[in-house]
Design a protein around this motif. Structure first.
Motif, PDB file in Angstrom:
ATOM      1  N   LEU A  60      -7.455  -3.211  -6.194  1.00  0.00           N
ATOM      2  CA  LEU A  60      -7.830  -1.803  -6.056  1.00  0.00           C
ATOM      3  C   LEU A  60      -7.006  -1.388  -4.859  1.00  0.00           C
ATOM      4  CD1 LEU A  60      -9.116   0.779  -7.294  1.00  0.00           C
ATOM      5  CD2 LEU A  60     -11.101   0.111  -5.691  1.00  0.00           C
ATOM      6  N   PRO A  61      -5.936  -0.518  -4.674  1.00  0.00           N
ATOM      7  CA  PRO A  61      -5.219  -0.369  -3.692  1.00  0.00           C
ATOM      8  C   PRO A  61      -5.933   0.397  -2.652  1.00  0.00           C
ATOM      9  CG  PRO A  61      -4.392   0.852  -5.341  1.00  0.00           C
ATOM     10  CD  PRO A  61      -5.468  -0.213  -6.085  1.00  0.00           C
ATOM     11  N   ASP A  62      -5.782   0.219  -1.344  1.00  0.00           N
ATOM     12  CA  ASP A  62      -6.559   0.629  -0.238  1.00  0.00           C
ATOM     13  C   ASP A  62      -5.556   1.006   0.810  1.00  0.00           C
ATOM     14  OD1 ASP A  62      -8.106   1.974   1.591  1.00  0.00           O
ATOM     15  OD2 ASP A  62      -9.509   0.321   1.881  1.00  0.00           O
ATOM     16  N   ARG A  63      -5.037   2.057   1.115  1.00  0.00           N
ATOM     17  CA  ARG A  63      -4.181   2.226   2.179  1.00  0.00           C
ATOM     18  C   ARG A  63      -4.538   2.906   3.525  1.00  0.00           C
ATOM     19  NH1 ARG A  63       0.661  -0.088   0.072  1.00  0.00           N
ATOM     20  NH2 ARG A  63       1.055   0.602  -2.150  1.00  0.00           N
ATOM     21  N   GLN A  64      -5.847   2.842   3.526  1.00  0.00           N
ATOM     22  CA  GLN A  64      -6.402   3.367   4.790  1.00  0.00           C
ATOM     23  C   GLN A  64      -6.166   2.607   6.107  1.00  0.00           C
ATOM     24  OE1 GLN A  64     -10.586   5.078   4.363  1.00  0.00           O
ATOM     25  NE2 GLN A  64     -10.496   3.880   2.636  1.00  0.00           N
ATOM     26  N   LEU A  65      -6.040   1.392   5.915  1.00  0.00           N
ATOM     27  CA  LEU A  65      -5.792   0.510   6.922  1.00  0.00           C
ATOM     28  C   LEU A  65      -4.729  -0.535   6.602  1.00  0.00           C
ATOM     29  CD1 LEU A  65      -9.342  -0.233   8.381  1.00  0.00           C
ATOM     30  CD2 LEU A  65      -7.445   1.211   9.558  1.00  0.00           C
ATOM     31  N   PRO A  66      -3.851  -0.976   7.315  1.00  0.00           N
ATOM     32  CA  PRO A  66      -3.194  -2.130   6.933  1.00  0.00           C
ATOM     33  C   PRO A  66      -3.753  -3.605   6.870  1.00  0.00           C
ATOM     34  CG  PRO A  66      -2.659  -1.625   9.409  1.00  0.00           C
ATOM     35  CD  PRO A  66      -3.909  -0.974   8.913  1.00  0.00           C
ATOM     36  N   VAL A  67      -4.687  -3.690   5.990  1.00  0.00           N
ATOM     37  CA  VAL A  67      -5.488  -5.179   5.915  1.00  0.00           C
ATOM     38  C   VAL A  67      -5.502  -5.088   4.381  1.00  0.00           C
ATOM     39  CG1 VAL A  67      -6.690  -4.814   8.142  1.00  0.00           C
ATOM     40  CG2 VAL A  67      -7.715  -3.837   5.919  1.00  0.00           C
ATOM     41  N   VAL A  68      -5.705  -6.477   4.087  1.00  0.00           N
ATOM     42  CA  VAL A  68      -5.963  -6.833   2.531  1.00  0.00           C
ATOM     43  C   VAL A  68      -7.230  -7.799   2.611  1.00  0.00           C
ATOM     44  CG1 VAL A  68      -4.935  -8.232   0.702  1.00  0.00           C
ATOM     45  CG2 VAL A  68      -3.643  -6.963   2.049  1.00  0.00           C
ATOM     46  N   GLN A 134      -9.276 -12.572   4.795  1.00  0.00           N
ATOM     47  CA  GLN A 134      -8.851 -11.275   5.205  1.00  0.00           C
ATOM     48  C   GLN A 134      -7.768 -11.306   6.271  1.00  0.00           C
ATOM     49  OE1 GLN A 134     -11.527  -8.661   7.581  1.00  0.00           O
ATOM     50  NE2 GLN A 134     -11.325  -7.085   5.847  1.00  0.00           N
ATOM     51  N   CYS A 135      -6.488 -10.563   5.979  1.00  0.00           N
ATOM     52  CA  CYS A 135      -5.591 -10.402   6.919  1.00  0.00           C
ATOM     53  C   CYS A 135      -4.886  -9.182   6.975  1.00  0.00           C
ATOM     54  CB  CYS A 135      -4.459 -11.298   6.199  1.00  0.00           C
ATOM     55  SG  CYS A 135      -3.914 -10.960   4.973  1.00  0.00           S
ATOM     56  N   LEU A 136      -3.938  -9.044   7.799  1.00  0.00           N
ATOM     57  CA  LEU A 136      -3.142  -7.880   7.969  1.00  0.00           C
ATOM     58  C   LEU A 136      -2.045  -7.836   6.838  1.00  0.00           C
ATOM     59  CD1 LEU A 136      -2.346  -7.785  11.569  1.00  0.00           C
ATOM     60  CD2 LEU A 136      -3.844  -6.271  10.689  1.00  0.00           C
ATOM     61  N   SER A 137      -1.822  -6.582   6.163  1.00  0.00           N
ATOM     62  CA  SER A 137      -1.008  -6.432   5.193  1.00  0.00           C
ATOM     63  C   SER A 137       0.378  -7.332   5.295  1.00  0.00           C
ATOM     64  CB  SER A 137      -0.857  -5.203   4.457  1.00  0.00           C
ATOM     65  OG  SER A 137      -0.333  -4.262   5.658  1.00  0.00           O
ATOM     66  N   ARG A 138       0.910  -7.152   6.670  1.00  0.00           N
ATOM     67  CA  ARG A 138       2.313  -7.803   6.927  1.00  0.00           C
ATOM     68  C   ARG A 138       2.091  -9.184   6.809  1.00  0.00           C
ATOM     69  NH1 ARG A 138       1.939  -6.301  13.393  1.00  0.00           N
ATOM     70  NH2 ARG A 138       0.747  -8.399  13.972  1.00  0.00           N
ATOM     71  N   ASP A 139       0.656  -9.788   7.038  1.00  0.00           N
ATOM     72  CA  ASP A 139       0.492 -11.460   6.814  1.00  0.00           C
ATOM     73  C   ASP A 139       0.244 -11.723   5.176  1.00  0.00           C
ATOM     74  OD1 ASP A 139       1.504 -11.786   9.546  1.00  0.00           O
ATOM     75  OD2 ASP A 139      -0.437 -11.266  10.105  1.00  0.00           O
ATOM     76  N   PHE A 140       0.312 -10.884   4.632  1.00  0.00           N
ATOM     77  CA  PHE A 140      -0.206 -11.101   3.034  1.00  0.00           C
ATOM     78  C   PHE A 140       0.357 -12.601   2.456  1.00  0.00           C
ATOM     79  CE2 PHE A 140      -0.058 -10.772  -1.612  1.00  0.00           C
ATOM     80  CZ  PHE A 140      -1.420 -10.911  -1.874  1.00  0.00           C
ATOM     81  N   GLU A 141       1.663 -12.393   2.730  1.00  0.00           N
ATOM     82  CA  GLU A 141       2.596 -13.616   2.074  1.00  0.00           C
ATOM     83  C   GLU A 141       2.048 -14.949   2.554  1.00  0.00           C
ATOM     84  OE1 GLU A 141       4.369 -14.055  -0.510  1.00  0.00           O
ATOM     85  OE2 GLU A 141       5.194 -11.914  -0.798  1.00  0.00           O
ATOM     86  N   THR A 142       1.747 -15.041   3.907  1.00  0.00           N
ATOM     87  CA  THR A 142       1.395 -16.236   4.634  1.00  0.00           C
ATOM     88  C   THR A 142      -0.322 -16.501   3.956  1.00  0.00           C
ATOM     89  OG1 THR A 142       2.681 -15.837   6.456  1.00  0.00           O
ATOM     90  CG2 THR A 142       0.777 -17.296   6.808  1.00  0.00           C
ATOM     91  N   ALA A 143      -0.981 -15.546   4.265  1.00  0.00           N
ATOM     92  CA  ALA A 143      -2.450 -15.774   3.581  1.00  0.00           C
ATOM     93  C   ALA A 143      -2.538 -16.258   2.283  1.00  0.00           C
ATOM     94  CB  ALA A 143      -3.158 -14.482   4.015  1.00  0.00           C
ATOM     95  N   LEU A 144      -1.811 -15.798   1.487  1.00  0.00           N
ATOM     96  CA  LEU A 144      -2.083 -16.050   0.030  1.00  0.00           C
ATOM     97  C   LEU A 144      -1.287 -17.591  -0.156  1.00  0.00           C
ATOM     98  CD1 LEU A 144      -2.243 -15.156  -2.756  1.00  0.00           C
ATOM     99  CD2 LEU A 144       0.215 -13.962  -2.804  1.00  0.00           C
ATOM    100  N   SER A 145      -0.307 -17.672   0.596  1.00  0.00           N
ATOM    101  CA  SER A 145       0.191 -19.331   0.644  1.00  0.00           C
ATOM    102  C   SER A 145      -0.878 -20.194   1.036  1.00  0.00           C
ATOM    103  CB  SER A 145       1.556 -19.319   1.305  1.00  0.00           C
ATOM    104  OG  SER A 145       1.777 -20.691   1.707  1.00  0.00           O
TER     105      SER A 145
END
Length: 474
Positions: A60-68, A134-145
């Protein structure tokens, strides 16, 4: 995934509100004349898809804050552990979180998490494991890895595993310090008997756990087709599936079916007292309850709100605290599980009011069972439940995690809306029928932890009494 914590938080908030607004028991509700529009509930539907390895994903997308936020639900738990290894599932969960991977040492994982401010936690309970990142969206690739590496290639580094075992042993050594922990543990043990739901880790079972046990448990239960992933945040849905497929590629399906958790046997009713030199008695009693799919669960939820789950509007609080002043907190609960949960009534009271309080609590239950409820109680309970429930789904993370939780436990996709409609449909007759069916004073198991010599009277008028002597190192 803090679904239960959020539920508790909402309950506390509702309790505080009721504290401010509640009229004395039996008085007419001054706010009954106020009219409000009926609450509508139309939660957004997350996107659901399945990866080639069988992992189910809700997004579910959520654009309110740059977090995932990424949450993982997994079919694994203490219910599947042999009795002589009780504690294995929880220790496996802790060691997976802290023990690094085959390509990253625990310190390297910790440094990467800290450098990017990524939050990582997880645990395995009785029937399921829950892990969250939980991470910043810019760090999603790192967090997913990191997440995929931790789930697919855990190292269970020996020193971190030993730390998890030592922490558990220390917790066991301290568990008899708390009367509440004693009563909860002994009540579950006495009601469930030898069933996995009634077991608690001991020094003997935890000391017997080896790294090979942990790795065997991991290999048996950690498979993608037993996981549900729930994601919410500032992400592009168009590329998400490809990233997930790449991250979890190579994680093999599990072909072995989950062991069947047996039905618990009916417990032997009785009274069990545990001597402890404290000024208050911790009282707990009840019997087996219902599983989470029981068709009467909505009526029982309303019943419990009226009986002892509704804070200051409940009968138990009105009689035991407000009218008698014998307990600061008192209540009831119907817990649910894959198999029968627990019905429990509990409170703390002075030693000198132990039997009086126990008798009053049992009278309140019998009175509701035998004489039914009032229409205004039904209305208040249903409105309170509905008004508090909507706050369980007030963020995209809440919504997506609840959809995942419902599928994980075998409910249909529209169960969120069905729950609210089902509560609205509960009638007075439904509640009274549920009370007669599920409240049985002849089956009570009573646990009293306190200074026995200071009780106002012996407990034998409630049934045969057994005195339990606590093992200093259970």
């Amino acid at each position: 995934m803090n679904r239960h914590l959020r539920t508790i938080a909402c309950g506390v908030a509702a309790w505080a509100l009721m504290l401010c607004l509640a009229a004395p028991a039996g008085a007419q509700n001054p706010y009954a004349k106020w009219k409000f529009n009926e609450i509508t509930f139309d939660p957004p539907m997350p996107e659901r898809f399945e990866l080639p390895n069988g992992m189910v994903v809700y997004f579910l997308p959520d654009r309110q804050l740059p977090v995932v936020t990424i949450s993982v639900l997994l079919h694994a738990g203490e219910a599947y552990v042999p009795a002589d290894k009780t504690g294995l599932a929880a220790i496996t969960g802790e060691a997976l979180v802290t023990g690094g991977t085959t390509s990253r040492t625990p310190d390297q994982v910790d440094e990467e998490l800290e450098f990017r401010g990524i939050q990582w936690s997880g645990s395995i309970e009785m029937e399921s494991g829950e892990f969250s990142m939980q991470c910043l969206s810019r760090d999603f690739e790192t967090a997913l890895s990191l997440l995929s590496d931790l789930l697919i290639n855990p190292a269970f580094e020996p020193s971190r595993l030993q730390l998890a075992i030592d922490n558990t042993l220390e917790d066991i050594r301290r568990q008899n310090d708390s009367p509440g922990r004693i009563s909860r543990r002994e009540y579950a043990r006495l009601v469930y008997g030898d069933h996995p739901y009634g077991r608690s880790p001991s020094e003997k079972t935890v000391s017997a756990i080896t790294r090979q046990d942990v790795m065997d448990f991991y290999r048996s239960y950690f498979h993608p087709n037993r996981c549900i992933l729930a994601l919410s945040g500032d992400l592009d849905a168009a590329v998400l599936k490809g990233r997930l497929e790449k991250a979890f590629r190579g994680w093999p399906r599990g072909e072995r079916t989950l062991p069947v958790i047996p039905d618990p046997a009916p417990p032997q009713p009785g009274v069990y007292q545990i001597d402890k030199d404290i000024s208050q008695t911790n009282l707990r009693f009840g019997h087996l309850g219902i599983d989470r799919h029981n068709p009467d669960r909505h009526a029982l939820r309303v019943l419990n709100h009226i009986l002892g789950g509704g804070g200051f509007t409940s009968r138990m609080m009105g009689k035991v605290r407000s009218d008698s002043g014998w307990a600061y907190s008192v209540g009831t609960a119907f817990g649910t599980s894959d198999k029968a949960g627990l019905f429990v009534a509990a409170c703390e009271t002075k030693s000198e009011t132990t039997t009086k309080t126990l008798a009053l609590m049992q009278w309140v239950i019998s009175d509701l069972r035998d004489n039914g409820i009032r229409e205004e109680e039904l209305i208040t309970a249903k409105e309170s439940i509905i008004n508090s429930d909507v706050f369980n789904y007030d963020t995209p993370v809440d919504v997506v995690e609840n959809y995942a939780w419902l599928e994980f436990h075998g409910f249909p996709p529209d169960q969120l809306k069905r729950n609210l409609e089902s509560i609205r449909a509960v009638t007075r007759a439904d509640v009274e029928a549920a009370a007669r069916k599920y409240l049985d004073p002849t089956r009570y198991v009573v646990v009293a932890v306190g200074k026995i010599a200071a009780f106002d009277a012996p407990l034998d008028k409630f049934g045969p009494v057994t005195t339990i002597t606590l093992d200093p190192a259970p």
